[in-house]
Scaffold this active site. Structure first.
Site, PDB file in Angstrom:
ATOM      1  N   ASP A 102       2.670  15.305 -29.383  1.00 35.37           N
ATOM      2  CA  ASP A 102       3.114  14.851 -28.066  1.00 35.37           C
ATOM      3  C   ASP A 102       1.954  14.185 -27.334  1.00 35.37           C
ATOM      4  O   ASP A 102       0.777  14.452 -27.611  1.00 35.37           O
ATOM      5  CB  ASP A 102       3.612  16.034 -27.225  1.00 35.37           C
TER       6      ASP A 102
HETATM    7  N1  URA Z   1       4.542  21.223 -31.128  1.00 34.46           N
HETATM    8  C1  URA Z   1       4.693  20.685 -29.907  1.00 34.46           C
HETATM    9  O1  URA Z   1       5.355  21.248 -29.055  1.00 34.46           O
HETATM   10  N2  URA Z   1       4.108  19.506 -29.669  1.00 34.46           N
HETATM   11  C2  URA Z   1       3.355  18.864 -30.567  1.00 34.46           C
HETATM   12  O2  URA Z   1       2.828  17.792 -30.282  1.00 34.46           O
HETATM   13  C3  URA Z   1       3.187  19.452 -31.832  1.00 34.46           C
HETATM   14  C4  URA Z   1       3.802  20.632 -32.106  1.00 34.46           C
END
Ligand code: URA
Length: 243
Positions: A102
């Site tokens: 993310d």
């Molecule tokens: N889990 C999440 O919530 N976000 C990420 O970027 C990777 C794993």
């Protein structure tokens, strides 16, 4: 192969740039200046550009320490593409991102031009572990450990998760979580399902490769031969008997 392709794949620059370098007489192959971008060269040729030696490599694999604000998707509307953390001379190559993070998540992202390596490292069949360190709004509990080890089912979507390993040291608000799959917002959703919230999240390892201690946030470097071999081995890329 053609000289221009050799130079592009070595990472000198995009095809048009390298063609201009050749026509301008700045490229020397095995001791002789060459002016035709299409002339054949061997993979092992001794090539210099403005006197600097280059080596041809069969694919590039880099480790990137993703900073907040960068996006691993190809849609650049939402943030700065992670490719921008690579040296400019390499950005035009056909990179594959090994597993998404993310925009607000930091840590290790493997980028590779080897499509099969990227595919296997992200395919659930190979169950390659991804290790995260999360800080939480509330302390994790042994019930969370058991729930994650059993395999959560997300209410709503009905997604059944694979077993995941949760642990911590002295402070149960700073936890380590190892996942063997990669679903959308998975870590955040897992803790939400346990009535907790992730405050910060960082990926510290992808399979056998750890985020290097000396790689600063926003930094990138090529995988070492040992790191690349470990990544290939974990998905049995050099094993003809592999499924
Ligand atoms: N889990 C999440 O919530 N976000 C990420 O970027 C990777 C794993």
């Amino acid at each position: 192969m053609r000289l221009d392709r050799w130079l592009v794949e070595a990472g000198v620059g995009p095809r048009r740039t390298v063609a201009d370098l050749v026509r301008d007489g700045r490229v020397v192959v095995d001791g002789s200046a060459v002016f035709d971008p299409g002339c054949p060269v061997s993979a092992t040729a001794a090539v210099t550009v403005d006197g600097r030696p280059w080596v041809w490599v069969d694919g590039h694999t880099w480790l990137v320490h993703k900073a907040e604000g960068y996006v691993t998707s190809t849609d650049s509307h939402d943030g700065i593409p992670i490719i921008q953390l690579l040296p400019a001379r390499l950005r035009h190559l056909a990179w594959k991102t090994v597993g998404r993070l993310d925009k607000d998540v930091t840590g290790l992202v493997v980028l590779t031009t080897d499509g099969e390596l990227a595919h296997r490292l992200t395919h659930p069949r190979w169950e390659v572990g991804k290790t995260y360190i999360a800080t939480l709004a509330r302390p994790a509990t042994v019930a969370d450990v058991a729930a994650f080890a059993y395999g959560l089912t997300f209410r709503g979507s009905g997604e059944e998760l694979r077993p995941a390993e949760l642990s911590w040291g002295d402070d149960p608000t700073t936890v380590t979580l190892v996942l063997h799959e990669g679903r959308y917002h998975q870590v955040k959703r897992m803790f939400r399902a346990r009535e907790n919230d992730v405050l910060t999240l960082r990926r510290v390892a992808h399979g056998p490769v750890r985020l290097p201690d000396d790689l600063p946030v926003g930094g990138a470097r090529p995988a070492t031969a040992a790191e690349l071999a470990a990544l290939r081995a974990v998905v049995r890329l050099d094993d003809p008997a592999a499924p």
